[in-house]
Design a protein around this motif. Structure first.
Motif, PDB file in Angstrom:
ATOM      1  N   LEU A   6      69.767 -14.687 -45.507  1.00  0.00           N
ATOM      2  CA  LEU A   6      69.160 -13.401 -45.162  1.00  0.00           C
ATOM      3  C   LEU A   6      70.236 -12.354 -44.896  1.00  0.00           C
ATOM      4  O   LEU A   6      70.115 -11.195 -45.322  1.00  0.00           O
ATOM      5  CB  LEU A   6      68.257 -13.566 -43.938  1.00  0.00           C
ATOM      6  N   SER A   7      71.302 -12.752 -44.193  1.00  0.00           N
ATOM      7  CA  SER A   7      72.393 -11.826 -43.924  1.00  0.00           C
ATOM      8  C   SER A   7      72.989 -11.290 -45.228  1.00  0.00           C
ATOM      9  O   SER A   7      73.227 -10.081 -45.372  1.00  0.00           O
ATOM     10  CB  SER A   7      73.470 -12.530 -43.090  1.00  0.00           C
ATOM     11  N   LEU A   8      73.225 -12.179 -46.203  1.00  0.00           N
ATOM     12  CA  LEU A   8      73.766 -11.744 -47.496  1.00  0.00           C
ATOM     13  C   LEU A   8      72.777 -10.870 -48.245  1.00  0.00           C
ATOM     14  O   LEU A   8      73.167  -9.896 -48.903  1.00  0.00           O
ATOM     15  CB  LEU A   8      74.123 -12.969 -48.344  1.00  0.00           C
ATOM     16  N   THR A   9      71.487 -11.183 -48.143  1.00  0.00           N
ATOM     17  CA  THR A   9      70.460 -10.389 -48.818  1.00  0.00           C
ATOM     18  C   THR A   9      70.436  -8.962 -48.276  1.00  0.00           C
ATOM     19  O   THR A   9      70.340  -7.991 -49.045  1.00  0.00           O
ATOM     20  CB  THR A   9      69.079 -11.050 -48.641  1.00  0.00           C
ATOM     21  N   VAL A  10      70.513  -8.823 -46.951  1.00  0.00           N
ATOM     22  CA  VAL A  10      70.528  -7.487 -46.347  1.00  0.00           C
ATOM     23  C   VAL A  10      71.803  -6.746 -46.755  1.00  0.00           C
ATOM     24  O   VAL A  10      71.782  -5.546 -47.057  1.00  0.00           O
ATOM     25  CB  VAL A  10      70.407  -7.582 -44.821  1.00  0.00           C
ATOM     26  N   LEU A  11      72.923  -7.461 -46.769  1.00  0.00           N
ATOM     27  CA  LEU A  11      74.180  -6.837 -47.185  1.00  0.00           C
ATOM     28  C   LEU A  11      74.095  -6.334 -48.618  1.00  0.00           C
ATOM     29  O   LEU A  11      74.551  -5.222 -48.940  1.00  0.00           O
ATOM     30  CB  LEU A  11      75.319  -7.843 -47.034  1.00  0.00           C
ATOM     31  N   HIS A  12      73.470  -7.122 -49.497  1.00  0.00           N
ATOM     32  CA  HIS A  12      73.305  -6.693 -50.889  1.00  0.00           C
ATOM     33  C   HIS A  12      72.402  -5.460 -50.968  1.00  0.00           C
ATOM     34  O   HIS A  12      72.626  -4.582 -51.822  1.00  0.00           O
ATOM     35  CB  HIS A  12      72.706  -7.831 -51.721  1.00  0.00           C
ATOM     36  N   ALA A  13      71.408  -5.377 -50.098  1.00  0.00           N
ATOM     37  CA  ALA A  13      70.531  -4.198 -50.082  1.00  0.00           C
ATOM     38  C   ALA A  13      71.307  -2.957 -49.671  1.00  0.00           C
ATOM     39  O   ALA A  13      71.098  -1.866 -50.219  1.00  0.00           O
ATOM     40  CB  ALA A  13      69.360  -4.437 -49.133  1.00  0.00           C
ATOM     41  N   VAL A  14      72.206  -3.106 -48.695  1.00  0.00           N
ATOM     42  CA  VAL A  14      73.047  -1.973 -48.290  1.00  0.00           C
ATOM     43  C   VAL A  14      73.924  -1.539 -49.465  1.00  0.00           C
ATOM     44  O   VAL A  14      74.025  -0.344 -49.783  1.00  0.00           O
ATOM     45  CB  VAL A  14      73.926  -2.346 -47.079  1.00  0.00           C
TER      46      VAL A  14
END
Length: 323
Positions: A6-14
């Motif tokens: 989830l942390s990586l997914t949010v980072l990719h969204a940023v």
């Protein structure tokens, strides 16, 4: 989806929002996700929008809305909500616990290891005082577990820790109790009294942690005798245990970044207490037949045992199968 995923997914969204011109900010190195606090909803939450608001020249609610648009269709995320001044709250799909348990079991004692610090070079000064030397050794182990190039060097940083009393003897306590006495307190706190750590009693946190690991192993042996094995097949109510397992990688990373082995020790205490409270639900009672719920609870207990063993190993403390 695990917390790390989830942390990586949010980072990719940023990063996607920046690439598309919706946000004008430097992409952070990482994004922290944690269990929602008061007023939050769902499985996890992040304050990333609050941190990006000022450099972006936007309100946190605007930033959160921009990220929400790029997150709500991601696999594994059932819903994204915005609460308070701009917290992103994530509800994951129904098998998120199962994926987490399977990830822990696949990784075993190395669950929580990562390459997050692979670009980091750390040199620590050699130490001769017993506590400083042990903390230095343990911090190096934590840093390497996160991919850092870490070693002792003549021009390194000094570990600032309060020294052990002059009469402290690691040999007299034994390696396990002595290490816990030195590593469990924060660097600025006094070392723990040694004799209580040798008592096999629930008031002894080291005993609870090692006993919880032994109980996880015993549950597996008892289940084998009853003719069933661990397999996470359905979601079960485990109190805070699943959340604590999900938090383990972030705890290891923060312990490495902050040079703070005490964070690992405190986390292991929390995992042990949650497992000991949960253990009574794992095996069938009386004439009850093993079910999918029992197999799932056993898998969760096995995963908790793996986290305890891995964390103790990073502290240089043994995790016996029987106590």
């Amino acid at each position: 989806m695990t917390p790390a995923d989830l942390s990586l997914t949010v980072l990719h969204a940023v990063r996607r929002a920046v690439d598309e011109g919706a946000l004008r900010v430097d992409v952070p190195a990482r994004v922290k996700v944690e269990r929602p606090r008061g007023g939050g909803v769902g499985d996890y939450a992040s304050s990333v929008a609050l941190g990006l608001a000022r450099p972006a020249g936007r309100s946190a609610l605007d930033v959160a809305a921009i990220l929400k648009e790029r997150l709500r269709e991601c696999p594994g995320i059932r819903a994204v909500d915005i609460t308070g001044p701009g917290f992103l709250n994530f509800s994951l799909d129904g098998d998120s616990d199962g994926r987490l348990v399977r990830e822990v079991l696949d990784a075993g004692g190395r669950y929580g290891y990562s390459d997050a610090l692979s670009a980091t070079r750390v040199r620590l000064l050699p130490a001769t005082e017993v506590r400083a030397a042990l903390v230095t050794e343990t911090v190096l182990r934590l840093l390497r577990a996160q991919g850092a190039d870490a070693a002792v060097g003549p021009e390194g940083e000094r570990m600032a820790v309060l020294a052990a009393p002059a009469d402290f003897s690691l040999q007299a306590l034994g390696d396990d109790a002595g290490r816990w006495a030195l590593l469990r307190p924060a660097a600025h706190d006094h070392v723990l009294a040694g004799p209580p750590l040798l008592v096999q009693h629930e008031r002894n946190p080291l005993f609870r942690v090692r006993y919880a690991h032994a109980r996880a192993r015993r549950l597996l042996r008892n289940a084998e005798q009853l003719g069933f094995s661990a397999a996470y097949e359905e979601r079960v109510d485990a109190g805070p245990l699943v959340a604590l397992l999900g938090d383990h990688p972030a705890v290891l990373l923060s312990a490495a970044r902050l040079r703070a082995p005490d964070r690992v020790a405190r986390h292991l205490e929390a995992v042990a207490d949650a497992l000991l409270a949960f253990q009574h639900t794992v095996l069938p009672l009386g004439d009850e037949k093993p079910s999918a719920a029992h197999r799932s609870r056993l898998a969760l207990a096995e995963a908790a045992g793996a986290v305890l063993a891995g964390g103790l190993s990073l502290l240089g403390i043994s995790a016996p199968d029987q106590i």
